[in-house]
Design a protein around this motif. Structure first.
Motif, PDB file in Angstrom:
ATOM      1  N   ARG A 173      14.018  35.067   4.198  1.00 32.78           N
ATOM      2  CA  ARG A 173      14.952  35.943   4.921  1.00 32.78           C
ATOM      3  C   ARG A 173      14.854  35.723   6.422  1.00 32.78           C
ATOM      4  N   GLU A 174      13.636  35.559   6.924  1.00 38.25           N
ATOM      5  CA  GLU A 174      13.445  35.331   8.360  1.00 38.25           C
ATOM      6  C   GLU A 174      13.951  33.956   8.776  1.00 38.25           C
ATOM      7  N   ILE A 175      13.765  32.961   7.919  1.00 41.23           N
ATOM      8  CA  ILE A 175      14.301  31.625   8.207  1.00 41.23           C
ATOM      9  C   ILE A 175      15.822  31.673   8.247  1.00 41.23           C
ATOM     10  N   ALA A 176      16.405  32.396   7.298  1.00 40.45           N
ATOM     11  CA  ALA A 176      17.873  32.513   7.261  1.00 40.45           C
ATOM     12  C   ALA A 176      18.398  33.133   8.544  1.00 40.45           C
ATOM     13  N   ALA A 177      17.716  34.167   9.038  1.00 42.28           N
ATOM     14  CA  ALA A 177      18.150  34.820  10.272  1.00 42.28           C
ATOM     15  C   ALA A 177      18.003  33.886  11.466  1.00 42.28           C
ATOM     16  N   ALA A 178      16.925  33.120  11.499  1.00 35.96           N
ATOM     17  CA  ALA A 178      16.683  32.230  12.636  1.00 35.96           C
ATOM     18  C   ALA A 178      17.683  31.082  12.689  1.00 35.96           C
ATOM     19  N   LEU A 179      18.104  30.611  11.521  1.00 35.21           N
ATOM     20  CA  LEU A 179      18.993  29.447  11.459  1.00 35.21           C
ATOM     21  C   LEU A 179      20.444  29.818  11.180  1.00 35.21           C
ATOM     22  N   PHE A 180      20.711  31.119  11.093  1.00 39.60           N
ATOM     23  CA  PHE A 180      22.076  31.609  10.831  1.00 39.60           C
ATOM     24  C   PHE A 180      22.624  31.042   9.522  1.00 39.60           C
ATOM     25  N   LEU A 181      21.791  31.119   8.472  1.00 43.41           N
ATOM     26  CA  LEU A 181      22.170  30.623   7.155  1.00 43.41           C
ATOM     27  C   LEU A 181      22.091  31.765   6.146  1.00 43.41           C
ATOM     28  N   ALA A 182      22.744  31.587   5.019  1.00 41.24           N
ATOM     29  CA  ALA A 182      22.601  32.536   3.922  1.00 41.24           C
ATOM     30  C   ALA A 182      21.214  32.368   3.311  1.00 41.24           C
ATOM     31  N   GLU A 183      20.642  33.470   2.822  1.00 33.56           N
ATOM     32  CA  GLU A 183      19.302  33.400   2.247  1.00 33.56           C
ATOM     33  C   GLU A 183      19.261  32.467   1.038  1.00 33.56           C
ATOM     34  N   GLY A 184      20.345  32.451   0.261  1.00 34.16           N
ATOM     35  CA  GLY A 184      20.402  31.544  -0.886  1.00 34.16           C
ATOM     36  C   GLY A 184      20.378  30.084  -0.464  1.00 34.16           C
ATOM     37  N   THR A 185      21.031  29.786   0.667  1.00 34.43           N
ATOM     38  CA  THR A 185      21.014  28.415   1.190  1.00 34.43           C
ATOM     39  C   THR A 185      19.606  28.019   1.601  1.00 34.43           C
ATOM     40  N   VAL A 186      18.900  28.943   2.255  1.00 36.49           N
ATOM     41  CA  VAL A 186      17.517  28.664   2.655  1.00 36.49           C
ATOM     42  C   VAL A 186      16.656  28.431   1.422  1.00 36.49           C
ATOM     43  N   LYS A 187      16.839  29.233   0.391  1.00 36.18           N
ATOM     44  CA  LYS A 187      16.064  29.058  -0.838  1.00 36.18           C
ATOM     45  C   LYS A 187      16.280  27.669  -1.414  1.00 36.18           C
ATOM     46  N   ASN A 188      17.519  27.188  -1.379  1.00 32.53           N
ATOM     47  CA  ASN A 188      17.808  25.833  -1.865  1.00 32.53           C
ATOM     48  C   ASN A 188      17.114  24.781  -1.013  1.00 32.53           C
TER      49      ASN A 188
END
Length: 215
Positions: A173-188
């Motif tokens: 979730r924190e990575i998604a916020a930092a990179l302006f990505l969806a959390e599902g995208t970060v999980k992938n």
């Protein structure tokens, strides 16, 4: 309380601290505090009875310390994820807790928001390390002699950004916020990083990334 709420057991020998934690977490609809224990032996029994999703575990306690309790839980109840929550961040405690099977290591001065996110992340199967602790893990690995040359790993630039944030102890979730990505995208992206690095978990991925000079 919804059926999807993360079930949490609080383990600390200070009753007042357990009470404060329970109060903090109980206001959340997505977290349910299902029990408490004041020492490691009682905690193991409570896990057997309650089957919590996550245990917040103090390390220095009477009867059975938190590291020994974590080792027993990891062996006997692997579905329950243990996060060390302690005042101390010396190397001996950090590495003993991680070797015992803890999926996270946080200090008691952690912010309430960070603690809540750590509990939810652990329930999702993610590692959660305080940034200072993540730095210790990477630094310890950097001191080890190389066993053999590492192969080149074709990470994309986005995957490199993800692994750098992952190694710093950030959750999806924190990575998604930092990179302006969806959390599902970060999980992938995280799944792809683990596969490419031949890592079983996020901590191992951070270590291999460091060995490959990606951090």
């Amino acid at each position: 309380m919804t059926s999807a709420a993360v079930r949490v057991l609080l383990v600390d020998d200070q009753g007042l601290f357990r009470e404060a934690l329970a109060t903090l977490l109980s206001v959340r609809d997505d977290i349910e505090v299902v029990g408490e224990a004041g020492d490691g032996a009682a905690a193991v029994r409570r896990v057997a009875d309650l089957a919590p999703d996550v245990v917040l575990m103090d390390l220095r306690m009477p009867v059975l310390d938190g590291i020994a309790a974590t080792r027993r839980m990891s062996a006997d109840y692997p579905e329950t994820k243990v996060i060390a929550l302690t005042t101390f961040d010396d190397d001996a405690d950090v590495f003993a807790a991680l070797r015992a099977g803890a999926v996270g290591y946080l200090l008691k001065d952690v912010s309430s928001a960070r603690l809540v996110e750590a509990v939810l992340a652990a329930a999702r199967g993610e590692s959660v390390l305080q940034p200072s602790v993540a730095a210790k893990v990477v630094a310890r690995f950097a001191q080890l002699p190389p066993e053999e040359p590492e192969p080149a790993v074709p990470l994309s630039e986005r995957e490199r950004e993800v692994v750098r944030l992952l190694a710093a102890g950030n959750s999806n979730r924190e990575i998604a916020a930092a990179l302006f990505l969806a959390e599902g995208t970060v999980k992938n992206h995280v799944t792809s990083v683990l596969t490419k690095l031949g890592a079983h978990d996020r901590t191992q991925a951070a270590l291999r990334a460091r060995a490959l000079g990606l951090l």
